[in-house]
Enzyme design. Sequence first.
Site, mmCIF file in Angstrom:
data_model
loop_
_atom_site.group_PDB
_atom_site.id
_atom_site.type_symbol
_atom_site.label_atom_id
_atom_site.label_comp_id
_atom_site.label_asym_id
_atom_site.label_seq_id
_atom_site.Cartn_x
_atom_site.Cartn_y
_atom_site.Cartn_z
ATOM 1 N N ARG A 99 28.173 42.286 -6.238
ATOM 2 C CA ARG A 99 29.513 43.111 -6.364
ATOM 3 C C ARG A 99 30.374 41.731 -6.795
ATOM 4 O O ARG A 99 30.813 40.765 -5.380
ATOM 5 C CB ARG A 99 29.625 43.824 -5.812
ATOM 6 C CG ARG A 99 28.816 45.347 -6.210
ATOM 7 C CD ARG A 99 29.031 46.094 -5.096
ATOM 8 N NE ARG A 99 28.165 45.760 -3.950
ATOM 9 C CZ ARG A 99 28.510 46.813 -2.247
ATOM 10 N NH1 ARG A 99 29.430 47.437 -2.833
ATOM 11 N NH2 ARG A 99 27.875 45.810 -1.641
ATOM 12 N N ASP A 159 24.518 59.834 3.262
ATOM 13 C CA ASP A 159 25.301 58.903 1.740
ATOM 14 C C ASP A 159 25.124 60.155 0.735
ATOM 15 O O ASP A 159 23.707 61.344 0.652
ATOM 16 C CB ASP A 159 24.483 57.865 1.523
ATOM 17 C CG ASP A 159 24.947 56.696 0.818
ATOM 18 O OD1 ASP A 159 25.464 56.051 1.051
ATOM 19 O OD2 ASP A 159 24.953 56.781 -0.802
ATOM 20 N N ARG A 178 19.501 56.156 -2.784
ATOM 21 C CA ARG A 178 19.814 55.866 -1.363
ATOM 22 C C ARG A 178 18.715 55.975 -0.373
ATOM 23 O O ARG A 178 18.270 55.625 0.351
ATOM 24 C CB ARG A 178 20.655 55.664 -1.647
ATOM 25 C CG ARG A 178 21.242 54.526 -0.099
ATOM 26 C CD ARG A 178 20.691 53.523 -0.454
ATOM 27 N NE ARG A 178 21.195 52.164 0.717
ATOM 28 C CZ ARG A 178 20.497 51.266 1.597
ATOM 29 N NH1 ARG A 178 19.659 50.603 0.569
ATOM 30 N NH2 ARG A 178 21.492 50.175 2.537
ATOM 31 N N THR A 216 35.802 50.110 0.172
ATOM 32 C CA THR A 216 37.393 50.166 0.014
ATOM 33 C C THR A 216 37.660 48.732 -1.691
ATOM 34 O O THR A 216 37.888 48.360 -0.783
ATOM 35 C CB THR A 216 37.547 50.041 0.953
ATOM 36 O OG1 THR A 216 37.485 49.319 1.878
ATOM 37 C CG2 THR A 216 37.707 50.901 2.109
ATOM 38 N N VAL A 258 27.307 47.977 5.588
ATOM 39 C CA VAL A 258 27.681 48.569 6.824
ATOM 40 C C VAL A 258 26.984 49.446 7.499
ATOM 41 O O VAL A 258 27.094 49.212 8.604
ATOM 42 C CB VAL A 258 28.723 48.106 6.740
ATOM 43 C CG1 VAL A 258 30.016 48.475 7.544
ATOM 44 C CG2 VAL A 258 29.413 46.928 6.413
ATOM 45 N N THR A 293 36.751 49.080 5.584
ATOM 46 C CA THR A 293 38.240 47.542 5.682
ATOM 47 C C THR A 293 39.660 48.462 5.235
ATOM 48 O O THR A 293 39.409 48.757 3.945
ATOM 49 C CB THR A 293 37.521 46.774 5.042
ATOM 50 O OG1 THR A 293 36.689 45.993 5.860
ATOM 51 C CG2 THR A 293 39.266 45.707 5.109
ATOM 52 N N CYS A 321 34.887 41.761 0.563
ATOM 53 C CA CYS A 321 35.712 41.698 1.432
ATOM 54 C C CYS A 321 36.775 40.520 0.635
ATOM 55 O O CYS A 321 37.310 41.324 0.340
ATOM 56 C CB CYS A 321 34.271 41.278 2.334
ATOM 57 S SG CYS A 321 33.053 43.017 3.232
HETATM 58 N N1 LIG Z 1 29.594 44.500 3.052
HETATM 59 C C1 LIG Z 1 30.190 43.947 3.954
HETATM 60 O O1 LIG Z 1 29.898 42.425 3.838
HETATM 61 C C2 LIG Z 1 31.177 44.203 4.614
HETATM 62 C C3 LIG Z 1 31.436 43.153 6.089
HETATM 63 C C4 LIG Z 1 32.566 44.106 6.508
HETATM 64 C C5 LIG Z 1 33.684 45.422 5.961
HETATM 65 N N2 LIG Z 1 32.711 45.168 5.066
HETATM 66 C C6 LIG Z 1 33.925 46.975 4.412
HETATM 67 O O2 LIG Z 1 33.282 48.271 5.168
HETATM 68 C C7 LIG Z 1 33.540 48.968 3.516
HETATM 69 C C8 LIG Z 1 31.622 50.003 2.946
HETATM 70 O O3 LIG Z 1 31.351 48.600 3.005
HETATM 71 P P1 LIG Z 1 30.060 48.213 2.503
HETATM 72 O O4 LIG Z 1 29.626 46.600 1.572
HETATM 73 O O5 LIG Z 1 28.619 49.022 3.485
HETATM 74 O O6 LIG Z 1 30.050 49.593 0.978
HETATM 75 P P2 LIG Z 1 28.658 49.853 0.085
HETATM 76 O O7 LIG Z 1 29.100 50.071 -1.264
HETATM 77 O O8 LIG Z 1 27.567 48.663 0.468
HETATM 78 O O9 LIG Z 1 27.773 51.004 0.691
HETATM 79 C C9 LIG Z 1 28.815 52.283 0.471
HETATM 80 C C10 LIG Z 1 28.088 53.310 1.008
HETATM 81 O O10 LIG Z 1 28.687 54.481 1.029
HETATM 82 C C11 LIG Z 1 28.117 55.971 -0.336
HETATM 83 N N3 LIG Z 1 29.448 56.144 -0.471
HETATM 84 C C12 LIG Z 1 30.109 56.000 -1.246
HETATM 85 N N4 LIG Z 1 31.343 57.332 -1.029
HETATM 86 C C13 LIG Z 1 31.214 58.235 -0.139
HETATM 87 C C14 LIG Z 1 31.080 59.440 0.400
HETATM 88 N N5 LIG Z 1 32.302 59.759 -0.551
HETATM 89 N N6 LIG Z 1 30.103 60.005 1.016
HETATM 90 C C15 LIG Z 1 29.188 59.294 1.745
HETATM 91 N N7 LIG Z 1 28.649 58.078 1.359
HETATM 92 C C16 LIG Z 1 29.774 57.368 0.387
HETATM 93 C C17 LIG Z 1 28.016 54.528 -1.129
HETATM 94 O O11 LIG Z 1 26.569 55.436 -2.421
HETATM 95 C C18 LIG Z 1 26.697 53.963 -0.653
HETATM 96 O O12 LIG Z 1 25.072 53.803 0.046
HETATM 97 C C19 LIG Z 1 34.378 48.416 2.869
HETATM 98 O O13 LIG Z 1 35.222 49.094 3.557
HETATM 99 C C20 LIG Z 1 34.006 46.740 3.221
HETATM 100 O O14 LIG Z 1 35.366 46.768 2.646
HETATM 101 C C21 LIG Z 1 31.511 45.508 3.975
#
Ligand SMILES: NC(=O)c1ccc[n+]([C@@H]2O[C@H](COP(=O)([O-])OP(=O)(O)OC[C@H]3O[C@@H](n4cnc5c(N)ncnc54)[C@H](O)[C@@H]3O)[C@@H](O)[C@H]2O)c1
Length: 426
Positions: A336, A36, A41, A90, A18, A125, A265
């Site tokens: 995942r 990050d 990464r 989340t 995201v 989310t 998700c």
């Molecule tokens: N992937 C999807 O398709 C999607 C779609 C809509 C919403 N979401 C929501 O968006 C959110 C993020 O999902 P994602 O898929 O991008 O996750 P992800 O795991 O791909 O990425 C999260 C990133 O955050 C970093 N991170 C974790 N804790 C951190 C912190 N305290 N400070 C800084 N960086 C930190 C991790 O190193 C990672 O690079 C979630 O709530 C998910 O439910 C995801």
Amino acid sequence: MSKTIKETRICVIGLGYVGLPLARLFSTKFPTVGFDLNQSRVDELMSGHDSTREVEDKLLQEAINKHGLKCTTNLEEIKDCNFYVVAVPTPVDENHNPDLTPLVGASTTVGKVIAKGDVVVYESTVYPGVTEDECIPVVEKISGLKFNKDFYAGYSPERINPGDKVHTVEHIMKVTSGSTPEIGAYVNEVYKEVITAGTHLAPSIKVAEAAKVIENSQRDINIAFVNELAKIFNRMGIDTQDVLEAAGTKWNFLPFKPGLVGGHCIGVDPYYLAQCALRHGYNPEIILAGRRMNDGMGEYVAEQVVKLMLKKGIQVLNSKILILGFTFKENCPDVRNTKVIDIYNTLKEYNTKVTIHDPWANAAIAKREYSVDIHNELPTDKYDAIILAVAHNEFKHLNLCALQIDNSIVYDVKAILNTDVYDARL
Ligand SMILES: NC(=O)c1ccc[n+]([C@@H]2O[C@H](COP(=O)([O-])OP(=O)(O)OC[C@H]3O[C@@H](n4cnc5c(N)ncnc54)[C@H](O)[C@@H]3O)[C@@H](O)[C@H]2O)c1
């Protein structure tokens, strides 16, 4: 407080599926820094490559070289920003309870850098109330600033669909919200600058939070319904896909397909809503029934395959089975919460020899997370059963005959194969 978008300097916290596309997009209009915790990464991104394949390398390099996007793990480099966007995971724990640890961590980070007049917008989310009741108190405590007096908040849920190159972030209408009407309008203006599909300003943060979590819960329940239909029609010897195709000719029939519901998700967010309902004294029967149905589909598929093998006189013990696809969805490297692992584990219980081929999955991550070996290259062996589990483009025109032993089984979970190729489909 009056803010103008001209002075907006953005920091996106969490550069995953995201956060990165969002940071890249924001950088085209605003000074943008990505933050990050994961140094490797950040290094990968600053070298111009995104292993999630959500942002093409050319676009990422353009964002870095032309628009000045910087990715960092260094707090000092985000202190100058005044619009913090949080996009951290989340997940749920082993008991399916929301795990807010990353959100609390990111809120602590924001608390260390946020200054008077700044805004923090959450994108992760959540269930309604997390932003204002769980995250903001952390920001207040760490920063010593007062919410809605010294700093402000917003919530704008992300709707991207990994692997989907059509519905990319700028092409999906974005829901926005703010902690005051004025901040809502400002947050909305900032997103409107980059989201070509437009924005929808919700009346409150809780409404925006609730909107996102019900979108995914609705999808989960609809898929659970067609999964239940698949189980019923399979007992009756009726092809579910044929039924859905016929029913789909009615103008208001919803076109959902049976299948595995994995990822982080749709298979996770309904638990956030369910937990929130329980806390408010309501037992969410339909939401949890949907989860139970969808969580059992991997085992169901494996058992259907074993039944078909037995019916055809194929010895199951020590049989060779090929699973095509391991990621949680097509044309995406994300493994995942993949439900293909449930097919694999169930088949292993029957003492079969299972091979998994997936051209997209990262074999090292799959080994670390699930202790399975993934073959990125198509094996040259022949199999007693083949299960098409993920609809990667590479599988659409695969010559399965070359992988089959005489009367072996082909099971099409995704219903993408021609009728003369498969023995059964979900
Ligand atoms: N992937 C999807 O398709 C999607 C779609 C809509 C919403 N979401 C929501 O968006 C959110 C993020 O999902 P994602 O898929 O991008 O996750 P992800 O795991 O791909 O990425 C999260 C990133 O955050 C970093 N991170 C974790 N804790 C951190 C912190 N305290 N400070 C800084 N960086 C930190 C991790 O190193 C990672 O690079 C979630 O709530 C998910 O439910 C995801």
